[in-house]
Design a protein around this motif. Structure first.
Motif, PDB file in Angstrom:
ATOM      1  N   GLU A   8       4.325  10.796 -71.077  1.00  0.00           N
ATOM      2  CA  GLU A   8       4.630  10.439 -69.690  1.00  0.00           C
ATOM      3  C   GLU A   8       3.507  10.877 -68.755  1.00  0.00           C
ATOM      4  OE1 GLU A   8       9.499  10.585 -69.710  1.00  0.00           O
ATOM      5  OE2 GLU A   8       8.386  12.456 -69.517  1.00  0.00           O
ATOM      6  N   LEU A   9       2.956  12.055 -69.002  1.00  0.00           N
ATOM      7  CA  LEU A   9       1.837  12.537 -68.198  1.00  0.00           C
ATOM      8  C   LEU A   9       0.618  11.636 -68.375  1.00  0.00           C
ATOM      9  CD1 LEU A   9       2.097  16.392 -68.710  1.00  0.00           C
ATOM     10  CD2 LEU A   9       2.407  15.149 -66.585  1.00  0.00           C
ATOM     11  N   LEU A  10       0.310  11.273 -69.610  1.00  0.00           N
ATOM     12  CA  LEU A  10      -0.833  10.391 -69.866  1.00  0.00           C
ATOM     13  C   LEU A  10      -0.650   9.038 -69.190  1.00  0.00           C
ATOM     14  CD1 LEU A  10      -1.673  11.206 -73.592  1.00  0.00           C
ATOM     15  CD2 LEU A  10      -3.013  11.761 -71.576  1.00  0.00           C
ATOM     16  N   ASP A  11       0.556   8.508 -69.210  1.00  0.00           N
ATOM     17  CA  ASP A  11       0.820   7.237 -68.536  1.00  0.00           C
ATOM     18  C   ASP A  11       0.585   7.366 -67.032  1.00  0.00           C
ATOM     19  OD1 ASP A  11       1.428   5.911 -70.886  1.00  0.00           O
ATOM     20  OD2 ASP A  11       3.598   6.243 -70.706  1.00  0.00           O
ATOM     21  N   ALA A  12       0.993   8.500 -66.462  1.00  0.00           N
ATOM     22  CA  ALA A  12       0.772   8.726 -65.029  1.00  0.00           C
ATOM     23  C   ALA A  12      -0.722   8.811 -64.731  1.00  0.00           C
ATOM     24  CB  ALA A  12       1.481  10.005 -64.585  1.00  0.00           C
ATOM     25  N   PHE A  13      -1.484   9.493 -65.592  1.00  0.00           N
ATOM     26  CA  PHE A  13      -2.928   9.621 -65.386  1.00  0.00           C
ATOM     27  C   PHE A  13      -3.626   8.272 -65.519  1.00  0.00           C
ATOM     28  CE2 PHE A  13      -2.554  14.211 -66.984  1.00  0.00           C
ATOM     29  CZ  PHE A  13      -2.374  14.692 -65.693  1.00  0.00           C
ATOM     30  N   GLU A  15      -2.624   5.490 -64.512  1.00  0.00           N
ATOM     31  CA  GLU A  15      -2.418   4.714 -63.299  1.00  0.00           C
ATOM     32  C   GLU A  15      -3.263   5.221 -62.128  1.00  0.00           C
ATOM     33  OE1 GLU A  15       1.747   4.510 -62.455  1.00  0.00           O
ATOM     34  OE2 GLU A  15       2.219   3.763 -64.453  1.00  0.00           O
ATOM     35  N   MET A  16      -3.883   6.398 -62.272  1.00  0.00           N
ATOM     36  CA  MET A  16      -4.666   6.996 -61.186  1.00  0.00           C
ATOM     37  C   MET A  16      -6.091   6.443 -61.181  1.00  0.00           C
ATOM     38  SD  MET A  16      -3.521  10.957 -61.670  1.00  0.00           S
ATOM     39  CE  MET A  16      -3.534  11.613 -60.016  1.00  0.00           C
ATOM     40  N   THR A  17      -6.692   6.422 -59.991  1.00  0.00           N
ATOM     41  CA  THR A  17      -8.102   6.071 -59.892  1.00  0.00           C
ATOM     42  C   THR A  17      -8.919   7.298 -60.277  1.00  0.00           C
ATOM     43  OG1 THR A  17      -8.314   6.796 -57.601  1.00  0.00           O
ATOM     44  CG2 THR A  17      -7.626   4.502 -57.963  1.00  0.00           C
ATOM     45  N   ILE A  19     -11.072   8.874 -58.512  1.00  0.00           N
ATOM     46  CA  ILE A  19     -11.083   9.816 -57.391  1.00  0.00           C
ATOM     47  C   ILE A  19      -9.785  10.616 -57.363  1.00  0.00           C
ATOM     48  CG2 ILE A  19     -11.164  10.013 -54.862  1.00  0.00           C
ATOM     49  CD1 ILE A  19     -13.825   9.253 -56.186  1.00  0.00           C
ATOM     50  N   GLU A  20      -8.646   9.939 -57.538  1.00  0.00           N
ATOM     51  CA  GLU A  20      -7.361  10.636 -57.545  1.00  0.00           C
ATOM     52  C   GLU A  20      -7.306  11.626 -58.694  1.00  0.00           C
ATOM     53  OE1 GLU A  20      -4.473   7.149 -55.706  1.00  0.00           O
ATOM     54  OE2 GLU A  20      -4.871   7.184 -57.852  1.00  0.00           O
ATOM     55  N   LEU A  21      -7.792  11.235 -59.849  1.00  0.00           N
ATOM     56  CA  LEU A  21      -7.790  12.123 -61.001  1.00  0.00           C
ATOM     57  C   LEU A  21      -8.714  13.312 -60.775  1.00  0.00           C
ATOM     58  CD1 LEU A  21      -6.548  12.511 -63.755  1.00  0.00           C
ATOM     59  CD2 LEU A  21      -8.367  11.155 -64.734  1.00  0.00           C
ATOM     60  N   SER A  22      -9.858  13.078 -60.165  1.00  0.00           N
ATOM     61  CA  SER A  22     -10.789  14.161 -59.849  1.00  0.00           C
ATOM     62  C   SER A  22     -10.144  15.161 -58.892  1.00  0.00           C
ATOM     63  CB  SER A  22     -12.068  13.590 -59.247  1.00  0.00           C
ATOM     64  OG  SER A  22     -12.907  14.624 -58.809  1.00  0.00           O
ATOM     65  N   GLU A  23      -9.458  14.651 -57.863  1.00  0.00           N
ATOM     66  CA  GLU A  23      -8.775  15.529 -56.914  1.00  0.00           C
ATOM     67  C   GLU A  23      -7.672  16.322 -57.607  1.00  0.00           C
ATOM     68  OE1 GLU A  23      -7.604  12.804 -53.862  1.00  0.00           O
ATOM     69  OE2 GLU A  23      -9.631  12.717 -53.018  1.00  0.00           O
ATOM     70  N   PHE A  24      -6.951  15.672 -58.530  1.00  0.00           N
ATOM     71  CA  PHE A  24      -5.918  16.371 -59.283  1.00  0.00           C
ATOM     72  C   PHE A  24      -6.514  17.519 -60.095  1.00  0.00           C
ATOM     73  CE2 PHE A  24      -3.930  16.986 -63.430  1.00  0.00           C
ATOM     74  CZ  PHE A  24      -2.690  17.467 -63.041  1.00  0.00           C
ATOM     75  N   VAL A  25      -7.626  17.256 -60.769  1.00  0.00           N
ATOM     76  CA  VAL A  25      -8.276  18.287 -61.588  1.00  0.00           C
ATOM     77  C   VAL A  25      -8.704  19.467 -60.721  1.00  0.00           C
ATOM     78  CG1 VAL A  25     -10.293  18.806 -63.019  1.00  0.00           C
ATOM     79  CG2 VAL A  25      -8.985  16.720 -63.423  1.00  0.00           C
ATOM     80  N   ALA A  84     -12.278   1.118 -53.053  1.00  0.00           N
ATOM     81  CA  ALA A  84     -11.692   1.216 -54.393  1.00  0.00           C
ATOM     82  C   ALA A  84     -12.196   2.459 -55.135  1.00  0.00           C
ATOM     83  CB  ALA A  84     -12.005  -0.041 -55.196  1.00  0.00           C
ATOM     84  N   LEU A  85     -13.447   2.834 -54.889  1.00  0.00           N
ATOM     85  CA  LEU A  85     -14.048   3.978 -55.583  1.00  0.00           C
ATOM     86  C   LEU A  85     -13.674   5.320 -54.949  1.00  0.00           C
ATOM     87  CD1 LEU A  85     -17.611   2.511 -56.167  1.00  0.00           C
ATOM     88  CD2 LEU A  85     -15.877   2.952 -57.909  1.00  0.00           C
TER      89      LEU A  85
END
Length: 130
Positions: A8-13, A15-17, A19-25, A84-85
């Motif tokens: 479920e976590l991988l599926d959520a990741f 869907e992220m861009t 930039i969103e993933l970078s901010e999450f990290v 988009a980026l």
């Protein structure tokens, strides 16, 4: 809060861009006091050390900047691609494109930098990766 499975976590990741993933990290690192980049640096060090000749500093570079040099004739397409980026709004993206040369992305890996460069160039912009 219900516990999420790894899938479920991988599926959520997925869907992220980027930039969103970078901010999450970044937020994850701050919250737990860890650094995700440490294993990468450890893995890269033996490869660089084993190379005969060449510039070791250039081989170790793993963070790049994507710089918009010029918007070109299709400024609207470039603005859309910048949005988009990044997580910028329409006005901020427009201001950034009009103020070229400007850095679009900082401290991204080679693959993300190349992907961003290709997307921006396809939209009609002039881009460099540093």
């Amino acid at each position: 809060m219900a516990k999420l499975s790894t899938d479920e976590l991988l599926d959520a990741f997925k869907e992220m861009t980027l930039i969103e993933l970078s901010e999450f990290v970044k937020q994850f690192e701050d919250t737990f006091g860890v650094t995700a980049a440490a294993p990468v640096a450890v893995a890269a060090a033996p490869a660089a050390g084993g190379a005969a000749g060449g510039d070791a500093a250039a081989e170790e570079k793993d963070e790049f900047e994507v710089v918009l040099e010029a918007a070109g004739d299709k400024k609207i397409n470039v603005i859309k691609e910048v949005r988009a980026l990044t997580s910028l709004g329409l006005k901020e993206a427009k201001d950034l494109v009009e103020a070229a040369p400007k850095t679009i992305l900082e401290n991204v890996d080679k693959a993300a930098a190349d992907k961003a460069k290709e997307a921006l160039e396809a939209a009609g912009a002039t881009v460099t990766v540093k």
